[in-house]
Design a protein around this motif. Structure first.
Motif, PDB file in Angstrom:
ATOM      1  N   LEU A 178      -3.407   3.024  -9.999  1.00  0.00           N
ATOM      2  CA  LEU A 178      -4.327   2.315 -10.989  1.00  0.00           C
ATOM      3  C   LEU A 178      -3.713   2.666 -12.332  1.00  0.00           C
ATOM      4  CD1 LEU A 178      -7.720   2.636  -9.341  1.00  0.00           C
ATOM      5  CD2 LEU A 178      -6.425   0.825  -9.397  1.00  0.00           C
ATOM      6  N   ALA A 179      -3.492   3.959 -12.616  1.00  0.00           N
ATOM      7  CA  ALA A 179      -2.936   4.112 -14.011  1.00  0.00           C
ATOM      8  C   ALA A 179      -1.623   3.580 -14.113  1.00  0.00           C
ATOM      9  CB  ALA A 179      -2.775   5.650 -14.047  1.00  0.00           C
ATOM     10  N   VAL A 180      -0.767   3.276 -13.331  1.00  0.00           N
ATOM     11  CA  VAL A 180       0.385   2.489 -13.344  1.00  0.00           C
ATOM     12  C   VAL A 180       0.290   1.138 -13.554  1.00  0.00           C
ATOM     13  CG1 VAL A 180       2.698   1.971 -12.115  1.00  0.00           C
ATOM     14  CG2 VAL A 180       2.014   4.149 -12.164  1.00  0.00           C
ATOM     15  N   HIS A 181      -0.723   0.711 -13.026  1.00  0.00           N
ATOM     16  CA  HIS A 181      -1.040  -0.671 -12.779  1.00  0.00           C
ATOM     17  C   HIS A 181      -1.611  -1.021 -14.233  1.00  0.00           C
ATOM     18  CE1 HIS A 181      -3.690  -4.289 -12.761  1.00  0.00           C
ATOM     19  NE2 HIS A 181      -3.038  -4.542 -11.891  1.00  0.00           N
ATOM     20  N   ASP A 182      -2.407  -0.218 -15.105  1.00  0.00           N
ATOM     21  CA  ASP A 182      -2.758  -0.429 -16.152  1.00  0.00           C
ATOM     22  C   ASP A 182      -1.651  -0.382 -17.249  1.00  0.00           C
ATOM     23  OD1 ASP A 182      -5.239  -0.700 -15.238  1.00  0.00           O
ATOM     24  OD2 ASP A 182      -5.972   1.268 -15.796  1.00  0.00           O
ATOM     25  N   ALA A 183      -0.747   0.682 -17.132  1.00  0.00           N
ATOM     26  CA  ALA A 183       0.342   0.722 -18.128  1.00  0.00           C
ATOM     27  C   ALA A 183       1.250  -0.428 -17.903  1.00  0.00           C
ATOM     28  CB  ALA A 183       1.118   1.846 -17.874  1.00  0.00           C
ATOM     29  N   ALA A 205      -7.527  14.404  -0.853  1.00  0.00           N
ATOM     30  CA  ALA A 205      -7.236  14.583  -2.130  1.00  0.00           C
ATOM     31  C   ALA A 205      -5.981  13.629  -2.484  1.00  0.00           C
ATOM     32  CB  ALA A 205      -7.063  16.048  -2.495  1.00  0.00           C
ATOM     33  N   LEU A 206      -4.979  13.852  -1.620  1.00  0.00           N
ATOM     34  CA  LEU A 206      -3.698  13.211  -1.828  1.00  0.00           C
ATOM     35  C   LEU A 206      -3.732  11.665  -1.864  1.00  0.00           C
ATOM     36  CD1 LEU A 206      -1.243  15.378   0.488  1.00  0.00           C
ATOM     37  CD2 LEU A 206      -1.133  14.976  -1.896  1.00  0.00           C
ATOM     38  N   ILE A 207      -4.883  11.316  -0.849  1.00  0.00           N
ATOM     39  CA  ILE A 207      -4.813   9.658  -1.257  1.00  0.00           C
ATOM     40  C   ILE A 207      -5.727   9.444  -2.400  1.00  0.00           C
ATOM     41  CG2 ILE A 207      -6.534   7.847   0.157  1.00  0.00           C
ATOM     42  CD1 ILE A 207      -5.854   9.294   2.748  1.00  0.00           C
ATOM     43  N   TYR A 208      -6.695  10.179  -2.573  1.00  0.00           N
ATOM     44  CA  TYR A 208      -7.415   9.742  -3.920  1.00  0.00           C
ATOM     45  C   TYR A 208      -6.370   9.925  -5.032  1.00  0.00           C
ATOM     46  CZ  TYR A 208     -10.398  10.529  -8.066  1.00  0.00           C
ATOM     47  OH  TYR A 208     -11.220  10.535  -9.102  1.00  0.00           O
ATOM     48  N   ALA A 209      -5.452  11.001  -5.089  1.00  0.00           N
ATOM     49  CA  ALA A 209      -4.518  11.148  -6.274  1.00  0.00           C
ATOM     50  C   ALA A 209      -3.703   9.861  -6.193  1.00  0.00           C
ATOM     51  CB  ALA A 209      -3.692  12.473  -6.018  1.00  0.00           C
ATOM     52  N   ALA A 210      -3.240   9.204  -4.940  1.00  0.00           N
ATOM     53  CA  ALA A 210      -2.084   8.091  -4.870  1.00  0.00           C
ATOM     54  C   ALA A 210      -2.897   6.874  -5.603  1.00  0.00           C
ATOM     55  CB  ALA A 210      -1.982   8.093  -3.533  1.00  0.00           C
ATOM     56  N   VAL A 211      -4.251   6.654  -5.312  1.00  0.00           N
ATOM     57  CA  VAL A 211      -5.064   5.857  -5.646  1.00  0.00           C
ATOM     58  C   VAL A 211      -5.093   5.681  -7.213  1.00  0.00           C
ATOM     59  CG1 VAL A 211      -7.172   4.393  -5.816  1.00  0.00           C
ATOM     60  CG2 VAL A 211      -6.435   5.135  -3.519  1.00  0.00           C
ATOM     61  N   ARG A 212      -5.394   7.149  -7.634  1.00  0.00           N
ATOM     62  CA  ARG A 212      -5.623   6.953  -9.086  1.00  0.00           C
ATOM     63  C   ARG A 212      -4.303   6.733  -9.915  1.00  0.00           C
ATOM     64  NH1 ARG A 212     -10.228   9.218 -11.534  1.00  0.00           N
ATOM     65  NH2 ARG A 212      -9.083   8.614 -13.295  1.00  0.00           N
ATOM     66  N   LEU A 213      -3.299   7.335  -9.328  1.00  0.00           N
ATOM     67  CA  LEU A 213      -1.816   7.188  -9.959  1.00  0.00           C
ATOM     68  C   LEU A 213      -1.578   5.699 -10.129  1.00  0.00           C
ATOM     69  CD1 LEU A 213       0.881   8.232 -11.143  1.00  0.00           C
ATOM     70  CD2 LEU A 213       1.552   8.460  -8.713  1.00  0.00           C
TER      71      LEU A 213
END
Length: 201
Positions: free
Chosen positions: A33-38, A23-31
């Motif tokens: 990617l969201a920062v990348h888009d921002a 879950a932590l690895i998944y959350a890190a990847v999602r975060l």
């Protein structure tokens, strides 16, 4: 090779730890990617500048070409328009450079936001898991080897005496019973040793 303990309490802890790590690895990847888009949204002014610069350069270039057809003064009219067209090209180049810079920052931020948490999670979670797998495998092999149960019982005897509190003390004590080869005491001690390792007979 056994990945999870046989004892319920330890198995539950292992499963929870594994799920938390995933879950932590998944959350890190999602975060990340969201920062990348921002961050990539910051490149929009660069795209606008590139479009404007290209449009300006094209329009001024066409105007310069048309002005060059004016008799007598055509070349003189074309020069300032060509210079202005080059300025428009420079604006488009600046817009592309801004987009490249924003893209590089977004990529680096994404890599850092993924790599740092993943490395931390793996360093905290993976070594204990691998150590338990190796230890559990070695303990299971020892338990099935000739004399292995005796060695596991001896390991319990030489470890913390708190583990022995749940067993009735045999006549002469546990060490004497182990030396005599008391099968019931050895089996009880070995069961404690296996349980400490998260295993069962």
């Amino acid at each position: 090779m056994r990945l999870y303990a046989q004892t319920p309490a330890r198995r539950v802890r292992q499963v929870i730890a594994d799920l938390a790590a995933v879950a932590l690895i998944y959350a890190a990847v999602r975060l990340a990617l969201a920062v990348h888009d921002a961050i990539m949204r910051l490149a929009e002014p660069g795209r606008a500048a590139e479009r404007s610069g290209n449009g300006l350069a094209d329009a001024l270039g066409d105007a310069g070409d048309a002005a060059s057809n004016v008799p007598l003064v055509g070349d003189q009219l074309k020069k300032p328009l060509s210079s202005a067209a080059e300025a428009g090209t420079g604006l488009a180049d600046a817009g592309r450079a801004l987009q490249d810079t924003v893209g590089d920052v977004a990529t680096l931020a994404t890599i850092a936001l993924i790599a740092i948490p993943v490395v931390c999670v793996l360093l905290l979670w993976l070594p204990p898991r691998l150590r338990w797998i190796r230890h559990g495998d070695a303990t299971r092999r020892l338990a099935s080897a000739p004399g292995g149960v005796d060695l596991i019982a001896l390991r319990v005897l030489t470890g913390s005496q708190l583990a022995l509190a749940a067993l009735p003390t045999p006549p002469g004590g546990f060490a004497e019973a182990w030396r005599r080869g008391d099968e019931q005491v050895i089996a009880d001690l070995a069961a404690i040793g296996l349980r400490q390792a998260g295993l069962r007979f």
